[in-house]
Design a protein around this motif. Sequence first.
Motif, mmCIF file in Angstrom:
data_model
loop_
_atom_site.group_PDB
_atom_site.id
_atom_site.type_symbol
_atom_site.label_atom_id
_atom_site.label_comp_id
_atom_site.label_asym_id
_atom_site.label_seq_id
_atom_site.Cartn_x
_atom_site.Cartn_y
_atom_site.Cartn_z
ATOM 1 N N ILE A 6 -5.523 11.005 2.664
ATOM 2 C CA ILE A 6 -4.574 11.944 2.043
ATOM 3 C C ILE A 6 -4.835 12.032 0.548
ATOM 4 O O ILE A 6 -4.876 13.128 -0.027
ATOM 5 C CB ILE A 6 -3.108 11.533 2.326
ATOM 6 C CG1 ILE A 6 -2.801 11.627 3.820
ATOM 7 C CG2 ILE A 6 -2.136 12.407 1.540
ATOM 8 C CD1 ILE A 6 -1.462 11.031 4.224
ATOM 9 N N SER A 7 -5.008 10.868 -0.105
ATOM 10 C CA SER A 7 -5.267 10.847 -1.558
ATOM 11 C C SER A 7 -6.547 11.591 -1.892
ATOM 12 O O SER A 7 -6.594 12.372 -2.847
ATOM 13 C CB SER A 7 -5.387 9.410 -2.077
ATOM 14 O OG SER A 7 -4.270 8.660 -1.731
ATOM 15 N N SER A 8 -7.586 11.368 -1.106
ATOM 16 C CA SER A 8 -8.879 12.032 -1.361
ATOM 17 C C SER A 8 -8.735 13.540 -1.220
ATOM 18 O O SER A 8 -9.282 14.305 -2.021
ATOM 19 C CB SER A 8 -9.947 11.517 -0.405
ATOM 20 O OG SER A 8 -10.068 10.118 -0.515
ATOM 21 N N LEU A 44 -3.743 6.805 4.203
ATOM 22 C CA LEU A 44 -3.318 7.048 2.819
ATOM 23 C C LEU A 44 -4.516 7.395 1.938
ATOM 24 O O LEU A 44 -4.416 8.274 1.072
ATOM 25 C CB LEU A 44 -2.591 5.826 2.248
ATOM 26 C CG LEU A 44 -1.235 5.501 2.877
ATOM 27 C CD1 LEU A 44 -0.670 4.200 2.305
ATOM 28 C CD2 LEU A 44 -0.240 6.631 2.653
ATOM 29 N N LEU A 45 -5.644 6.748 2.163
ATOM 30 C CA LEU A 45 -6.839 7.044 1.364
ATOM 31 C C LEU A 45 -7.360 8.445 1.657
ATOM 32 O O LEU A 45 -7.792 9.164 0.754
ATOM 33 C CB LEU A 45 -7.941 6.003 1.619
ATOM 34 C CG LEU A 45 -7.664 4.596 1.088
ATOM 35 C CD1 LEU A 45 -8.835 3.662 1.403
ATOM 36 C CD2 LEU A 45 -7.423 4.606 -0.403
ATOM 37 N N PHE A 94 -15.749 11.671 -7.305
ATOM 38 C CA PHE A 94 -15.148 13.000 -7.218
ATOM 39 C C PHE A 94 -15.513 13.891 -8.411
ATOM 40 O O PHE A 94 -14.948 14.971 -8.569
ATOM 41 C CB PHE A 94 -13.614 12.874 -7.102
ATOM 42 C CG PHE A 94 -13.165 12.298 -5.794
ATOM 43 C CD1 PHE A 94 -12.897 10.943 -5.674
ATOM 44 C CD2 PHE A 94 -13.042 13.101 -4.676
ATOM 45 C CE1 PHE A 94 -12.500 10.403 -4.462
ATOM 46 C CE2 PHE A 94 -12.631 12.571 -3.457
ATOM 47 C CZ PHE A 94 -12.367 11.214 -3.348
ATOM 48 N N GLN A 113 0.832 -1.218 0.000
ATOM 49 C CA GLN A 113 0.000 0.000 0.000
ATOM 50 C C GLN A 113 0.866 1.268 0.000
ATOM 51 O O GLN A 113 0.513 2.254 -0.668
ATOM 52 C CB GLN A 113 -0.974 -0.014 1.173
ATOM 53 C CG GLN A 113 -0.348 0.003 2.534
ATOM 54 C CD GLN A 113 -1.404 -0.164 3.636
ATOM 55 O OE1 GLN A 113 -2.599 -0.160 3.378
ATOM 56 N NE2 GLN A 113 -0.951 -0.325 4.861
ATOM 57 N N MET A 117 -6.052 15.228 -1.697
ATOM 58 C CA MET A 117 -5.273 15.708 -2.855
ATOM 59 C C MET A 117 -6.179 15.891 -4.060
ATOM 60 O O MET A 117 -6.030 16.842 -4.821
ATOM 61 C CB MET A 117 -4.176 14.707 -3.204
ATOM 62 C CG MET A 117 -2.971 14.796 -2.330
ATOM 63 S SD MET A 117 -1.698 13.742 -3.037
ATOM 64 C CE MET A 117 -0.785 13.345 -1.597
ATOM 65 N N ILE A 118 -7.109 14.972 -4.240
ATOM 66 C CA ILE A 118 -8.026 15.089 -5.378
ATOM 67 C C ILE A 118 -8.917 16.320 -5.205
ATOM 68 O O ILE A 118 -9.118 17.101 -6.131
ATOM 69 C CB ILE A 118 -8.904 13.832 -5.530
ATOM 70 C CG1 ILE A 118 -8.044 12.612 -5.858
ATOM 71 C CG2 ILE A 118 -9.960 14.022 -6.616
ATOM 72 C CD1 ILE A 118 -8.798 11.307 -5.866
ATOM 73 N N LYS A 143 -2.342 -1.973 12.346
ATOM 74 C CA LYS A 143 -1.415 -1.068 11.663
ATOM 75 C C LYS A 143 -1.739 -0.918 10.173
ATOM 76 O O LYS A 143 -1.745 0.180 9.637
ATOM 77 C CB LYS A 143 -0.016 -1.665 11.854
ATOM 78 C CG LYS A 143 1.127 -0.814 11.480
ATOM 79 C CD LYS A 143 2.420 -1.362 12.025
ATOM 80 C CE LYS A 143 2.569 -2.818 11.702
ATOM 81 N NZ LYS A 143 3.891 -3.331 12.044
ATOM 82 N N ASN A 144 -1.996 -2.068 9.527
ATOM 83 C CA ASN A 144 -2.197 -2.039 8.076
ATOM 84 C C ASN A 144 -3.472 -1.283 7.695
ATOM 85 O O ASN A 144 -3.463 -0.451 6.784
ATOM 86 C CB ASN A 144 -2.258 -3.470 7.516
ATOM 87 C CG ASN A 144 -0.926 -4.168 7.618
ATOM 88 O OD1 ASN A 144 0.120 -3.536 7.530
ATOM 89 N ND2 ASN A 144 -0.950 -5.469 7.833
ATOM 90 N N ILE A 145 -4.535 -1.563 8.398
ATOM 91 C CA ILE A 145 -5.827 -0.909 8.100
ATOM 92 C C ILE A 145 -5.739 0.586 8.382
ATOM 93 O O ILE A 145 -6.232 1.415 7.613
ATOM 94 C CB ILE A 145 -6.972 -1.541 8.928
ATOM 95 C CG1 ILE A 145 -7.136 -3.021 8.592
ATOM 96 C CG2 ILE A 145 -8.263 -0.775 8.742
ATOM 97 C CD1 ILE A 145 -7.789 -3.293 7.256
ATOM 98 N N THR A 175 -3.349 14.883 -9.324
ATOM 99 C CA THR A 175 -2.693 14.533 -8.060
ATOM 100 C C THR A 175 -3.730 13.912 -7.138
ATOM 101 O O THR A 175 -4.774 14.485 -6.904
ATOM 102 C CB THR A 175 -2.128 15.799 -7.382
ATOM 103 O OG1 THR A 175 -1.482 16.582 -8.367
ATOM 104 C CG2 THR A 175 -1.149 15.457 -6.300
ATOM 105 N N MET A 197 -1.705 22.405 -3.933
ATOM 106 C CA MET A 197 -1.256 21.211 -4.663
ATOM 107 C C MET A 197 -0.412 21.564 -5.871
ATOM 108 O O MET A 197 0.410 20.764 -6.288
ATOM 109 C CB MET A 197 -2.465 20.397 -5.128
ATOM 110 C CG MET A 197 -3.221 19.686 -4.013
ATOM 111 S SD MET A 197 -2.166 18.818 -2.839
ATOM 112 C CE MET A 197 -1.160 17.815 -3.894
ATOM 113 N N THR A 213 -3.046 2.447 8.363
ATOM 114 C CA THR A 213 -2.211 3.066 7.326
ATOM 115 C C THR A 213 -3.005 3.245 6.042
ATOM 116 O O THR A 213 -2.944 4.298 5.401
ATOM 117 C CB THR A 213 -0.965 2.212 7.026
ATOM 118 O OG1 THR A 213 -0.303 1.910 8.247
ATOM 119 C CG2 THR A 213 -0.018 2.919 6.087
ATOM 120 N N LEU A 214 -3.764 2.216 5.672
ATOM 121 C CA LEU A 214 -4.599 2.306 4.464
ATOM 122 C C LEU A 214 -5.573 3.466 4.571
ATOM 123 O O LEU A 214 -5.710 4.267 3.641
ATOM 124 C CB LEU A 214 -5.365 0.993 4.241
ATOM 125 C CG LEU A 214 -6.372 1.002 3.088
ATOM 126 C CD1 LEU A 214 -5.643 1.030 1.748
ATOM 127 C CD2 LEU A 214 -7.307 -0.213 3.146
#
Lengths: 171, 281
Positions: B23-25, B20-21, A125, A56, B27-28, B12-14, A74, B36, B16-17
Amino acid sequence: MDKGFKLIMLSLLLLFIALLLQSTFFELLKIHNVKPDISLIVLIFIATRKGIMPGQVCGFFLGLLQAFFSGIATGFFALTKTIIGFVFGLTEGTISVSFFIIPFLLAGAATIMKGIISGLVHIIFAIPAPDIWVFILNVCIETVYNAVLAPIIFLLLRNIRFLKPEKSEVY
Amino acid sequence: MLKFKGFIRKNKNIVTLFILLIISSCMIIFAKTDVMSAPNRIGMSFFAFFQNSTGSVAKWFSNIINSIGKVEELKQELKQAEEELLQYKRISRDIIDLRKENEELKQELELLQDIDFEYIAAEIIAWNTEHNFSTVTINKGQLSGIEKNMPVIAFQGGLQGLVGKIISVGLNSATILTLADASSYVSSRFQDSDYVGLINGRGVNSEYLLMSGVKKHAASEIQYGDIIESSGLGGLYPKGIAIGRYRKIQAKEYDTTLKFEIEPVIDFSRLEYVYILKVTD
């Protein structure tokens, strides 16, 4: 240096090279304007070999790299690749990538998953998306292309030392 | 607090996922803001160096493979160019007189002068890595005077055609959003009949662009092969640059306007060199 951090850094370097080749050399090898997603194949190899966390995290940073390469969207690629890295990381230790058919199926499944997630991200989105039939056609061509190339790329990646499986690795 | 730390360590894994999701959202959502665009520009500037080097090697291989077919293609283009040159020589005399008359009339009517452009030539060094978007990266950027939203044209088959606009600029590279992209919109008009519409891309593999919002009675006046050019409305793209040719109509009885399938003048998959238009006057 922490082993996990070193693994992720080296994996990102590999993904960077794959992305570089994808945006330049593989432009010459397009089929019906679609080129293979080499970086995706490398990502699923890393995820299946090394697990969820490297999968991931590498997926997230791969997506960011793609955004820098293309100057657009991005977050879009980071979102899709993070999910794919996570999902394929779940298969760590359960699938042997030695056989020809396994990489073929993994790459095909990953490409279809990428297509579905991308489509959902476009809708959620409100990002303008290509015409639906054009999108489906592109996904189909890319799926076949990735599936055919995956066994060759997996064969090359199997020889890389830091990507060899180790049961005792802890992150 | 200890329970919370324990929960995070265990999942930890969930976690982190999830992070990250998120942060990505974000950014979009904030993609088009300055927050950005600055890291994007820095990233582009850094990676463009590698793309340029790899792209040059790829182009060298490509040129070797294509050289044989290219010779024939160039012979054809030369013949076509010679014929067009003869034609242009014949009408150039009339243009000088007409231009003089036009200037005098404009002065009398106190109209604004035509906008002049500087052409900045650039070479394409990389293409988008995914088929969802239609963008290309060029080897010129901020240091060459390129700015965001500058229009971009190219010459193919002896014709000048609109390629798209600059959407992102680094120090030595820039990204062009081509007309084929689904988020690309250009105000356009039929060259002969002046009917106005909006052209939108349909994706990388689509052979046509879609022109919509054209008045219904245009159907009787428009003919197959009519040229569509940029209308100049909106101020982004200059007036009079060819975009494509009308190929097919999409008309439903209940629609109040017409849609046309437009074959682009420029084949985006064969782009090598482009020209960025910079307003000088």
